[in-house]
Enzyme design. Sequence first.
Site, PDB file in Angstrom:
ATOM      1  CD  GLU A   1      50.880  40.963  47.121  1.00  0.00           C
ATOM      2  OE1 GLU A   1      51.247  41.469  46.053  1.00  0.00           O
ATOM      3  OE2 GLU A   1      51.671  40.444  47.939  1.00  0.00           O
ATOM      4  CG  PHE A   2      43.786  38.963  44.470  1.00  0.00           C
ATOM      5  CD1 PHE A   2      43.055  37.805  44.661  1.00  0.00           C
ATOM      6  CD2 PHE A   2      44.009  39.401  43.171  1.00  0.00           C
ATOM      7  CE1 PHE A   2      42.539  37.098  43.577  1.00  0.00           C
ATOM      8  CE2 PHE A   2      43.495  38.701  42.085  1.00  0.00           C
ATOM      9  CZ  PHE A   2      42.759  37.551  42.296  1.00  0.00           C
ATOM     10  CB  ILE A   3      49.322  37.344  43.546  1.00  0.00           C
ATOM     11  CG1 ILE A   3      50.093  37.965  44.711  1.00  0.00           C
ATOM     12  CG2 ILE A   3      50.213  37.260  42.303  1.00  0.00           C
ATOM     13  CD1 ILE A   3      51.327  37.179  45.138  1.00  0.00           C
TER      14      ILE A   3
ATOM     15  CG  ASP B   1      53.357  20.890  51.007  1.00  0.00           C
ATOM     16  OD1 ASP B   1      53.790  19.859  50.468  1.00  0.00           O
ATOM     17  OD2 ASP B   1      52.142  21.098  51.174  1.00  0.00           O
TER      18      ASP B   1
END
Length: 325
Positions: free
Chosen positions: A124-126, A229
Amino acid sequence: MAVASLSICCSARPNLLLCSFSRPRNFAMAAMSEDPIREWILSEGKATQITKISSVGGGCINLATHYHTDAGSFFVKTNRSIGPAMFEGEALGLEAMYETSTIRVPKPHKVGALPTGGSYIIMEFIDFGGSRGYQAELGRKLAEMHKAGISSKGFGFEVDNTIGSTPQINTWSSNWIEFYGEKRLGYQLELARDQYGDSAIYQKGQTLIQNMASLFENVAIEPCLLHGDLWSGNIAYDKNNEPVILDPACYYGHNEAEFGMSWCAGFGESFYNAYFKVMPKQPGFEKRRDLYLLYHYLNHYNLFGSGYRSSAMSIIDDYLRMLKA
């Protein structure tokens, strides 16, 4: 405990970190084709046209790309030298966090091999751009993820993965102190000894491992799903100011271990206050705090060199004095 501050902090760290070495349960491998990324986007991605492909900066391990289509946007990472097992593991970590329905993470869609060698992951592109001032919301949602993501298998993860480019061993264990001592601190100490011939830090570190159990007295430790992380480069906010965490090194561990990169994350008072309202602070938290920083200082020492050694050794020496070991 005082830890030496370092101006190089995270400037040398990759922004797109990797994890894992096993096929995720929910991700089929892409069949080999001339352009498997384009093929998936125009089929399972439900697009009929790719209108633009643009590079996304920030990483030094992978190439990141934004695919614009008539069905929305996709974020793609590729690596020309490493096979798909690496990205399969990243997808598994993202999916585990996504399934908690707590904090926002990019949903992974597909992993596969590139025909000329290497691998890719489509997710998904956010659209980022929100203010980083919403730390209370980050703290609350992170605590909700820790509370929701409890493993019945103990401490570890379904696969080994990486912290930066360092292998992270996630063999299941029922004992957190043993897991953290062997699979986290012990593994990093062995790397430092083998890579730099640093027997001094190895021997002192092993003495700390053998004596650190008293730091966990009267503490109830559950195996919580950790990002693993969590530094500033792996935290963002979307256009609605919702916090987003990405590029994980996931495993199930003591929730306090999530703060191990706090020296490079900028967590403020509002973050911790909101976090501890959901996950109450346990006795001895302050005494254990540097123990979790130590893992990441050792990893930075192994990845980036001697500039981080003094910080790791300072923590070890302080604990040895405290524990009279």
